[in-house]
Design a protein around this motif. Structure first.
Motif, PDB file in Angstrom:
ATOM      1  N   LEU A  97       0.821  -1.216   0.000  1.00  0.00           N
ATOM      2  CA  LEU A  97       0.000   0.000   0.000  1.00  0.00           C
ATOM      3  C   LEU A  97       0.850   1.259   0.000  1.00  0.00           C
ATOM      4  CD1 LEU A  97      -2.770  -0.920   2.583  1.00  0.00           C
ATOM      5  CD2 LEU A  97      -3.005  -0.730   0.105  1.00  0.00           C
ATOM      6  N   THR A  98       2.007   1.198   0.612  1.00  0.00           N
ATOM      7  CA  THR A  98       2.847   2.394   0.688  1.00  0.00           C
ATOM      8  C   THR A  98       3.307   2.842  -0.691  1.00  0.00           C
ATOM      9  OG1 THR A  98       4.847   1.093   1.069  1.00  0.00           O
ATOM     10  CG2 THR A  98       3.636   1.818   3.010  1.00  0.00           C
ATOM     11  N   ARG A  99       3.465   1.892  -1.613  1.00  0.00           N
ATOM     12  CA  ARG A  99       3.850   2.222  -2.992  1.00  0.00           C
ATOM     13  C   ARG A  99       2.729   2.920  -3.744  1.00  0.00           C
ATOM     14  NH1 ARG A  99       4.862  -3.374  -5.184  1.00  0.00           N
ATOM     15  NH2 ARG A  99       3.561  -2.373  -6.697  1.00  0.00           N
ATOM     16  N   LEU A 100       1.501   2.747  -3.295  1.00  0.00           N
ATOM     17  CA  LEU A 100       0.347   3.258  -4.040  1.00  0.00           C
ATOM     18  C   LEU A 100      -0.107   4.646  -3.605  1.00  0.00           C
ATOM     19  CD1 LEU A 100      -1.778  -0.004  -4.169  1.00  0.00           C
ATOM     20  CD2 LEU A 100      -0.247   0.903  -5.921  1.00  0.00           C
ATOM     21  N   GLY A 101       0.518   5.216  -2.608  1.00  0.00           N
ATOM     22  CA  GLY A 101       0.048   6.536  -2.230  1.00  0.00           C
ATOM     23  C   GLY A 101       0.604   7.059  -0.932  1.00  0.00           C
ATOM     24  N   GLY A 102       1.678   6.507  -0.461  1.00  0.00           N
ATOM     25  CA  GLY A 102       2.323   7.052   0.718  1.00  0.00           C
ATOM     26  C   GLY A 102       1.645   6.723   2.036  1.00  0.00           C
ATOM     27  N   LEU A 103       0.666   5.839   2.038  1.00  0.00           N
ATOM     28  CA  LEU A 103      -0.014   5.450   3.265  1.00  0.00           C
ATOM     29  C   LEU A 103       0.945   4.697   4.174  1.00  0.00           C
ATOM     30  CD1 LEU A 103      -2.809   5.110   4.721  1.00  0.00           C
ATOM     31  CD2 LEU A 103      -2.989   2.943   3.530  1.00  0.00           C
ATOM     32  N   VAL A 104       0.963   5.030   5.442  1.00  0.00           N
ATOM     33  CA  VAL A 104       1.734   4.265   6.412  1.00  0.00           C
ATOM     34  C   VAL A 104       0.869   3.060   6.780  1.00  0.00           C
ATOM     35  CG1 VAL A 104       2.778   4.247   8.697  1.00  0.00           C
ATOM     36  CG2 VAL A 104       2.894   6.310   7.276  1.00  0.00           C
ATOM     37  N   ALA A 105       1.313   1.872   6.377  1.00  0.00           N
ATOM     38  CA  ALA A 105       0.487   0.675   6.505  1.00  0.00           C
ATOM     39  C   ALA A 105       1.141  -0.353   7.423  1.00  0.00           C
ATOM     40  CB  ALA A 105       0.257   0.069   5.118  1.00  0.00           C
ATOM     41  N   ALA A 106       0.395  -1.420   7.698  1.00  0.00           N
ATOM     42  CA  ALA A 106       0.919  -2.534   8.485  1.00  0.00           C
ATOM     43  C   ALA A 106       2.203  -3.026   7.830  1.00  0.00           C
ATOM     44  CB  ALA A 106      -0.115  -3.648   8.566  1.00  0.00           C
TER      45      ALA A 106
END
Length: 129
Positions: A41-50
């Motif tokens: 998910l981090t690659r798709l929009g900078g979201l800090v994910a699990a």
């Protein structure tokens, strides 16, 4: 016909796991790609994910059918299933989780857990060949 179902939510451990159920009907088995995506998910929009999600699949009686922690890019069937189903590719060596399963008609539950917690994407894709 199922194409894709996905849920974005916080994945923790135990009762805080991200959980989704699904039902398969009909006489033929279905080939499904199940994924628990965090780092992807981090690659798709900078979201800090699990950081390190794991995935577990259960039947309607609660019997564990399969699990994965850290999918392996060297398993060509999983990467091919993602491509065929329209799922975005997971980076080789990522800590995302993925299971490819052939399931008969029935009731199922898939759970995504993450020890450190955080947003994760739970995905179920039908894979047609």
């Amino acid at each position: 016909r199922l194409v894709n179902v996905s849920s974005l939510g916080r994945a923790g451990t135990g009762g805080d796991a991200l959980i989704s159920g699904f039902v398969l009907e009909g006489g033929a088995a279905a080939r499904l790609l199940l994924r628990g995506v965090g780092p992807g998910l981090t690659r798709l929009g900078g979201l800090v994910a699990a950081e390190d999600p794991s995935l577990a699949l259960y039947d309607g009686a609660g019997v564990a059918l399969g699990a994965n922690d850290n999918w392996v890019a060297s398993v060509p069937e999983v990467a091919e299933a993602a491509l065929r189903s329209g799922a975005f590719a997971l980076a080789p060596g990522s800590r995302d989780a993925a299971v490819l399963a052939v399931l008969p008609a029935g009731v199922y539950t898939v759970q995504v857990s993450a020890a450190g917690g955080g947003p994760a994407l739970l995905e179920v894709y039908e894979v047609r060949y």
